[in-house]
Design a protein around this motif. Structure first.
Motif, PDB file in Angstrom:
ATOM      1  N   GLY A 412     -15.497   8.678   5.653  1.00 19.08           N
ATOM      2  CA  GLY A 412     -14.241   9.365   5.919  1.00 19.08           C
ATOM      3  C   GLY A 412     -13.029   8.482   6.112  1.00 19.08           C
ATOM      4  N   PHE A 413     -13.127   7.184   5.768  1.00 17.24           N
ATOM      5  CA  PHE A 413     -11.985   6.286   5.861  1.00 17.24           C
ATOM      6  C   PHE A 413     -11.261   6.209   4.520  1.00 17.24           C
ATOM      7  CE2 PHE A 413     -14.099   4.997   9.667  1.00 17.24           C
ATOM      8  CZ  PHE A 413     -13.145   4.374  10.459  1.00 17.24           C
ATOM      9  N   LYS A 414     -10.016   5.784   4.574  1.00 24.10           N
ATOM     10  CA  LYS A 414      -9.270   5.362   3.398  1.00 24.10           C
ATOM     11  C   LYS A 414      -9.223   3.841   3.406  1.00 24.10           C
ATOM     12  CE  LYS A 414      -6.130   9.358   3.190  1.00 24.10           C
ATOM     13  NZ  LYS A 414      -6.347   9.747   1.786  1.00 24.10           N
ATOM     14  N   SER A 415      -9.137   3.252   2.234  1.00 23.50           N
ATOM     15  CA  SER A 415      -9.054   1.794   2.216  1.00 23.50           C
ATOM     16  C   SER A 415      -8.225   1.314   1.040  1.00 23.50           C
ATOM     17  CB  SER A 415     -10.447   1.168   2.168  1.00 23.50           C
ATOM     18  OG  SER A 415     -11.117   1.530   0.981  1.00 23.50           O
ATOM     19  N   MET A 416      -7.649   0.150   1.223  1.00 21.74           N
ATOM     20  CA  MET A 416      -6.932  -0.551   0.163  1.00 21.74           C
ATOM     21  C   MET A 416      -7.519  -1.944   0.047  1.00 21.74           C
ATOM     22  SD  MET A 416      -4.672  -3.168  -0.586  1.00 21.74           S
ATOM     23  CE  MET A 416      -3.866  -3.554   0.943  1.00 21.74           C
ATOM     24  N   MET A 417      -7.785  -2.350  -1.168  1.00 19.19           N
ATOM     25  CA  MET A 417      -8.189  -3.729  -1.407  1.00 19.19           C
ATOM     26  C   MET A 417      -7.147  -4.380  -2.307  1.00 19.19           C
ATOM     27  SD  MET A 417     -11.342  -5.337  -3.495  1.00 19.19           S
ATOM     28  CE  MET A 417     -11.458  -7.126  -3.671  1.00 19.19           C
ATOM     29  N   GLU A 418      -6.715  -5.557  -1.915  1.00 18.06           N
ATOM     30  CA  GLU A 418      -5.799  -6.320  -2.763  1.00 18.06           C
ATOM     31  C   GLU A 418      -6.595  -7.350  -3.555  1.00 18.06           C
ATOM     32  OE1 GLU A 418      -2.917  -9.967  -1.920  1.00 18.06           O
ATOM     33  OE2 GLU A 418      -1.985  -8.091  -1.238  1.00 18.06           O
ATOM     34  N   MET A 419      -6.587  -7.185  -4.892  1.00 19.11           N
ATOM     35  CA  MET A 419      -7.064  -8.270  -5.739  1.00 19.11           C
ATOM     36  C   MET A 419      -5.970  -9.337  -5.715  1.00 19.11           C
ATOM     37  SD  MET A 419     -10.027  -7.794  -7.276  1.00 19.11           S
ATOM     38  CE  MET A 419     -11.197  -6.416  -7.205  1.00 19.11           C
ATOM     39  N   GLN A 420      -6.324 -10.538  -5.380  1.00 18.81           N
ATOM     40  CA  GLN A 420      -5.284 -11.552  -5.261  1.00 18.81           C
ATOM     41  C   GLN A 420      -4.501 -11.681  -6.565  1.00 18.81           C
ATOM     42  OE1 GLN A 420      -6.195 -15.877  -4.304  1.00 18.81           O
ATOM     43  NE2 GLN A 420      -5.531 -15.082  -2.313  1.00 18.81           N
ATOM     44  N   PHE A 421      -5.196 -11.610  -7.671  1.00 21.08           N
ATOM     45  CA  PHE A 421      -4.606 -11.482  -9.000  1.00 21.08           C
ATOM     46  C   PHE A 421      -5.440 -10.462  -9.756  1.00 21.08           C
ATOM     47  CE2 PHE A 421      -3.147 -15.602  -7.663  1.00 21.08           C
ATOM     48  CZ  PHE A 421      -1.877 -15.750  -8.215  1.00 21.08           C
ATOM     49  N   ALA A 422      -4.792  -9.686 -10.613  1.00 23.06           N
ATOM     50  CA  ALA A 422      -5.531  -8.678 -11.381  1.00 23.06           C
ATOM     51  C   ALA A 422      -6.647  -9.321 -12.189  1.00 23.06           C
ATOM     52  CB  ALA A 422      -4.579  -7.919 -12.302  1.00 23.06           C
ATOM     53  N   ASP A 423      -6.461 -10.560 -12.609  1.00 20.19           N
ATOM     54  CA  ASP A 423      -7.475 -11.275 -13.388  1.00 20.19           C
ATOM     55  C   ASP A 423      -8.808 -11.349 -12.647  1.00 20.19           C
ATOM     56  OD1 ASP A 423      -5.380 -13.159 -15.355  1.00 20.19           O
ATOM     57  OD2 ASP A 423      -4.667 -12.382 -13.441  1.00 20.19           O
ATOM     58  N   PHE A 424      -8.751 -11.424 -11.312  1.00 25.90           N
ATOM     59  CA  PHE A 424      -9.970 -11.629 -10.530  1.00 25.90           C
ATOM     60  C   PHE A 424     -10.827 -10.359 -10.424  1.00 25.90           C
ATOM     61  CE2 PHE A 424      -7.617 -15.115  -7.914  1.00 25.90           C
ATOM     62  CZ  PHE A 424      -7.533 -15.896  -9.061  1.00 25.90           C
ATOM     63  N   VAL A 425     -10.314  -9.255 -10.952  1.00 29.02           N
ATOM     64  CA  VAL A 425     -11.062  -8.001 -10.879  1.00 29.02           C
ATOM     65  C   VAL A 425     -12.363  -8.071 -11.659  1.00 29.02           C
ATOM     66  CG1 VAL A 425     -10.087  -6.843 -12.916  1.00 29.02           C
ATOM     67  CG2 VAL A 425     -10.743  -5.492 -10.911  1.00 29.02           C
ATOM     68  N   THR A 426     -12.467  -9.021 -12.585  1.00 27.21           N
ATOM     69  CA  THR A 426     -13.691  -9.102 -13.383  1.00 27.21           C
ATOM     70  C   THR A 426     -14.932  -9.270 -12.516  1.00 27.21           C
ATOM     71  OG1 THR A 426     -13.181 -11.455 -13.707  1.00 27.21           O
ATOM     72  CG2 THR A 426     -12.612  -9.953 -15.488  1.00 27.21           C
ATOM     73  N   VAL A 427     -14.806  -9.981 -11.386  1.00 28.66           N
ATOM     74  CA  VAL A 427     -15.977 -10.187 -10.536  1.00 28.66           C
ATOM     75  C   VAL A 427     -16.243  -8.994  -9.610  1.00 28.66           C
ATOM     76  CG1 VAL A 427     -16.092 -12.686 -10.637  1.00 28.66           C
ATOM     77  CG2 VAL A 427     -14.511 -11.623  -9.045  1.00 28.66           C
ATOM     78  N   GLY A 428     -15.393  -7.982  -9.685  1.00 26.75           N
ATOM     79  CA  GLY A 428     -15.662  -6.729  -8.975  1.00 26.75           C
ATOM     80  C   GLY A 428     -15.767  -5.555  -9.932  1.00 26.75           C
TER      81      GLY A 428
END
Length: 659
Positions: A412-428
């Motif tokens: 029931g929580f909301k969350s925000m995650m900041e990818m330090q750079f969009a490029d790093f999203v590949t590992v997530g």
């Protein structure tokens, strides 16, 4: 096998027996049906039942379990009706996933079970998120995640354990070490003596237990639960066991030495426990027969229901509707609101602050986002306002944090995650594509998660800090993809994203953070997700674009006043405002699709196809795409400027106007 009662009552021992014999009897029946061709596939947990049953019995009924495909005992202990389980396995509408998922790839919040995905490792981080929710609410609860021995080789295992250890999360990580990852033996998976030894590297407690001894499992998990709650720390439990069938029935067991079956056959968890209870006179043969008869009747009744159920009748409207949790955003009337001139970075920061004020269940996570304020200083000062429990620095483990965000949503929580750079999203990427995006369609659980993505080139940052990767996500049903181009839209769309209970991938162009400014309402407001913005209307040609492309188009129009250019800012890339696209095409008859992303596979290709299919009669010229070169983003400024789509905008407009 030595059983120690440890003061357990006869009633508890009898209950444990009923719970361990039930999955065994179900499995034996399923194997018969499989041989008869009446079921399609089965992953057997025969020989391993004590782990799933003992562990689940040791938890409170409202504590979440993340099981795998050999953990039938988790589902039966949580009192899932066998009839509905069988409907699930048969792919019927009346199962837990409306026929959309197989075997144990489903979850149920009613039973506090989070369904697995085939990638296995990502489930561990969901347990982190659920445990974090308990910790934030100061609840004396734990979460428990299963892993096989093979799964401990995955990066997600490392990330989840490390995050749980660093944050002090009450998670029980339970490894079923059955000696094989499908056909690969343990000595080809790892060289440590025991998998529990891996705990040392994370500063965690690790123990190894006999996974075939039901009482030992039950007692160990009860003690582990007490430890996690009291110490507010995770624990790693390795349960030694053996799989008496193949990875799944079709794979067979030829790769397993025969003597192993003989050795482990003597350690059968069901038979040994039954013999112990007979010896202790807790059960009699007659009582055992009665227990088995009751279970057998439930199985037969469930099979009748399952086999009588009709195959799923596809309903396309329902299928599409269930991809997202229903939610409608609206745009606030901005006319009466007081506004201040702000850069985009200030607008986004204001948006996060106001969202944190409105939603006391919102948690921000990311590398360096607390005291340091993030790589681009968007979160600067927020930790002072809301504390480190809600503004959380993370280890460098993108996959685990996305999984943690999903776990928070389950609670029931909301969350925000900041990818330090969009490029790093590949590992997530796996967590986003296979967990966040699909979970509502699979079993009705939403992912109330916003992932902020600093993106784009033009700053001389080279190939790993400059990519435009928004098109990767527009191809994924279940996600929403937002990409503002102005400070006003950035704040309003970010606030709308926080309100939306679905996962939102929120792109922010780095070069726009400080290079543009505009009037932004001071108060809380939202801009509707899925609604394009008409920048200006024109008659000669349409430029349909987003992000940095909007500013390239505006600059071009200002330098060419003789051309009447219609500029449409999409703002949301999934879903796309096709009504606005069609209206722009109708106004001009000539369309230029402009984006910073590379040409092949970019969003322009999808838009071009849609316009050609739905707006062909309005076109006076072929659709033209203007995009960046199909190369990685180069470092040298001269090369990067040549790479970017803006370099070819004049040529693209000329090509269109000449037609």
């Amino acid at each position: 096998m030595q059983f120690t009662r440890k003061g357990f009552s006869d009633d508890l021992l009898r209950e444990l027996y009923q719970e361990i014999v039930k999955p065994r009897m179900i499995e034996e029946k399923m194997l018969i049906l499989l041989r008869q061709g009446r079921v399609s596939k089965w992953f057997s947990g025969i020989g391993q039942e004590a782990i799933a049953v003992g562990a689940t019995m040791a938890l409170d009924a409202d504590e979440y379990v993340m099981p795998l495909h050999r953990n039938l005992g988790v589902f039966t202990v949580r009192k899932m009706p066998f009839s509905k389980l069988f409907l699930q396995w048969q792919g019927r509408k009346e199962g837990f996933s409306k026929g959309r998922e197989r075997s144990f790839h489903f979850g149920s919040n009613e039973h506090h079970i989070c369904g697995m995905i085939s990638h296995l490792g990502p489930q561990l981080a969901i347990a982190d998120g659920i445990a974090l929710a308990h910790k934030l609410r100061k609840e004396d609860k734990v979460s428990l995640a299963f892993s096989g021995d093979g799964g401990t080789s995955e990066g997600d295992f490392h990330e989840a354990l490390n995050t749980a250890a660093v944050w002090g999360l009450p998670v029980i990580f339970l490894i079923e070490n059955n000696g094989y990852g499908l056909s690969t033996p343990s000595n080809e998976q790892f060289i440590c003596k025991q998998l529990a030894d891996k705990a040392i590297g994370y500063g965690m407690k690790g123990i190894t237990i006999d996974g075939n001894n039901l009482l030992e499992v039950y007692q160990a998990i009860k003690e582990a639960r007490e430890y996690c709650i009291k110490e507010q720390k995770p624990i790693l439990v390795e349960a030694m066991t053996f799989r008496m069938r193949g990875h799944e029935e079709a794979s067979g067991t030829k790769y397993v030495p025969k003597e192993l079956f003989e050795t482990w056959g003597k350690k059968d968890p069901v038979k040994n426990f039954e013999d112990f209870l007979l010896q202790e006179k807790v059960l009699t043969p007659e009582r055992i027969a009665a227990i088995r008869e009751t279970i057998q009747q439930e199985i037969e009744t469930g099979l009748e229901i399952g086999f009588a159920a009709a195959p799923v009748v596809p309903d396309t409207v329902e299928e599409v509707a269930d991809v997202y949790q229903p939610f409608t955003t609206t745009s606030t009337d901005l006319a009466p609101l007081a506004k201040s001139e702000k850069k985009m970075i200030q607008a986004l920061s204001d948006g996060m602050r106001q969202a944190m004020e409105k939603h006391d269940n919102l948690v921000l996570m990311g590398q360096d986002i607390a005291e340091y304020g993030g790589a681009f200083k968007l979160t600067e000062g927020l930790v002072d306002l809301f504390g480190k429990s809600r503004v959380r620095n993370t280890p460098l483990c993108e996959s685990a944090i996305v999984g943690t965000a999903l776990g928070l949503s389950i609670k029931g929580f909301k969350s925000m995650m900041e990818m330090q750079f969009a490029d790093f999203v590949t590992v997530g990427f796996n967590q986003i594509i296979n967990n966040l995006a699909k979970i509502h369609y699979r079993w009705g659980q939403n992912a109330d998660v916003v992932i902020r993505m600093p993106t784009g080139g033009g700053v001389g940052a080279g190939p790993f800090h400059s990519q435009s990767n928004e098109a990767w996500f527009t191809h994924t049903p279940g996600l929403k993809v937002v990409y503002p181009s102005t400070p006003e839209d950035a704040k309003g769309l970010l606030l709308a994203s926080f309100e939306d209970p679905n996962p939102v991938i929120f792109f922010e162009h780095k070069i726009l953070y400080r290079s543009i400014s505009g009037p932004v309402p001071d108060d809380y407001y939202t801009v509707e997700i899925g609604k394009a913005r008409q920048v200006q209307t024109g008659e000669d040609l349409s430029i349909i674009t987003y992000g940095s492309g909007v500013h390239w188009a505006m600059d071009y129009a200002a330098k060419h006043p003789g051309l009447s250019i219609d500029i449409l800012d999409l703002r949301t890339l999934l879903p796309i405002d096709y009504t606005a696209v069609e209206a722009s095409v109708k106004r001009t008859g000539k369309v230029l699709l402009l984006h910073e992303d590379t040409l092949i596979g970019g969003l322009g290709g999808e838009l071009s196809a849609w316009i050609a299919e739905h707006c062909f009669e309005y076109l006076d010229a072929p659709i033209v795409r203007c995009a960046s070169l199909d190369t990685p983003v180069p470092f040298a400024i001269e090369l990067e400027q040549n790479f970017l789509a803006n370099k070819r905008l004049d040529e693209a407009v000329a090509k269109l106007t000449r037609y």
